[in-house]
Design a protein around this motif. Structure first.
Motif: not given
Length: 416
Positions: A262-267, A370-376, A378-380
DNA sequence: TCTGGGGTCCTAGGACCC
DNA sequence: TCTGGGGTCCTAGGACCC
């Protein structure tokens, strides 16, 4: 007119040189850079090479030796290396116009005239403007230029290999020293009595084709001075994107594997969306340790998607399915990965009629994620399995600061 | 105790088709 | 009893590179 030559510029001890750029006091100190997980040595300064420490050696095996010589050790810091890499190539582009990036620290280019003067200048400009030491080899073909580059590294950083020089040298150059000849190929050559470049060049082409296939014939051509691989102006579009990682310890627990997949798919999908690309195939692979009795028990499995996508939710579902099919309960797995293949620009991907509306919704969801993870951080915000204290996560103990990619880590310059 | 990650290209063999 | 052959496409895995 003379046929054009091919040049290869290669950064010396690239990762080490990048670290030294921001720590000039390490200039003559022994330095190594480790792979992720701090598993292997992936870059060595000259001092370390001279000690006989081989490339790729497991860190734990030489930890004590490194301590004895007071070596400085870094975990890999790819964001930094990529950034320095971009600077090197941008200077090369300014100087040459045409060049072909081959790896993070190498590029081929065409040399039309005055090779000595051209590469001398190129070397000086790159070193002055970026600060990374480089070596340049020039010869008739890419394969020969690779070899010329290895000669440059042994000398003053520049080597122009002319035809006479080459024919004299090929008597002693072993095939195993060449680009594209690994351990298996070397053995196959040996079995047929071929050890040096001259041996291969004096072999009959048809026999080489039959025994060693197209790669054998291409190698023979390149060594004969007939270019098979050209320096290409435009970079071919990337064909696949991969995310994979070794676990800190092996696992037989499928939940842990689901978590890592799941992590790699997200990545991988986050990267794809950033590039505005989609994929039409996905491959999941799970592997035991290469050094265990289970070496042969790993495997990979592919699925073709109904339409090109970069949607985490769709790909997560398919990936989990593939994992279930691959998983064998008695195998201790050490590594897992996800590859996306058949990449295309997102707009031109074929939509299937039925999931058009649904896809629109997910596109919005994905871009919010994507924008949340970029702002806060990674992986939040995350879709799919994520175990707390992920059992498989790696460690990087001695990573250098992000000098060029994070404002908080920018190097401070003091003038006296 | 501890052995990287991200790519490309090639090929064998099975499925499928005519 | 005897049950084609050749082409293409796909998948999985191997070899190699940095």
């Amino acid at each position: 007119m003379e046929k054009p030559l091919i040049g290869l510029l290669d950064c010396n001890n690239f990762f080490v040189s990048c670290e030294r750029l921001f720590r000039p006091e390490l200039k003559d100190r022994p330095v190594v850079v480790l792979s992720s997980n701090d598993g292997c040595v992936v870059a060595r300064s000259k001092e370390i090479k001279d000690m006989g420490v081989p490339m790729g050696v497991p860190y734990f095996q030489i930890k004590d030796t490194l301590k004895k010589v007071d070596a400085v050790t870094f975990s890999s810091h790819f964001a930094l290396y990529r950034d320095i890499s971009r600077r090197v190539f941008s200077v090369m582009k300014d100087e040459l116009g045409l060049m072909e990036q081959y790896s993070i620290d190498e590029a081929f280019f065409v040399v039309k005239e005055e090779p000595e003067r051209l590469v001398q200048e190129l070397k000086e400009v790159v070193e002055r403007r970026v600060g990374i030491p480089v070596s340049i080899g020039v010869a008739r073909t890419k394969t020969q230029a690779k070899y010329a580059n290895s000669l440059a590294k042994k000398g003053n950083g520049i080597y122009v290999l002319n035809d006479t020089d080459w024919s004299e040298r090929m008597v002693t150059i072993r095939l195993s020293e060449l680009w594209g000849v690994g351990g298996k190929t070397e053995l196959a050559f040996k079995r047929h009595g071929l050890e040096t470049v001259r041996d291969l060049l004096s072999s009959d082409k048809a026999t080489i084709a039959k025994v060693f296939g197209v790669s054998g014939v291409r190698l023979q051509q390149e060594l004969a001075g007939n270019p098979v691989y050209v320096v290409s102006k435009k970079t071919e579009p990337q064909q696949s994107v991969l995310s994979s990682r070794s676990f800190s310890e092996a696992t037989t627990n499928i939940a842990v594997l689901h978590d890592s997949i799941a992590y790699h798919v997200r990545h991988v999908t986050t990267n794809m969306r950033a590039m505005n690309m989609s994929a039409n195939r996905i491959r999941v692979s799970i592997m035991p340790s290469r050094h265990s009795d289970f070496v042969l028990r790993g495997g990979s499995k592919e699925a073709v998607l109904t339409a090109p996508t970069n949607d985490s939710m769709i790909l997560l579902k398919v990936a989990s399915q593939l994992l279930e099919e691959l998983f064998e309960a008695d195998v201790p797995y050490k590594k897992a990965g996800v590859t996306l293949l058949g990449l295309c620009e997102s707009e031109i991907g074929q939509e299937t009629l039925f999931n058009y509306e649904k896809k629109e919704e997910n596109t919005v969801l994905m871009s919010v994620l994507d924008s949340l993870n970029k702002k806060i951080k990674k992986e939040s915000v995350v879709i799919g399995s994520r175990l707390l204290n992920s059992a498989w996560q790696s460690k990087s103990e001695v990573r250098s600061p992000a000098y060029t990619t994070k404002w908080s880590d920018v190097a401070v310059v003091k003038a006296n």
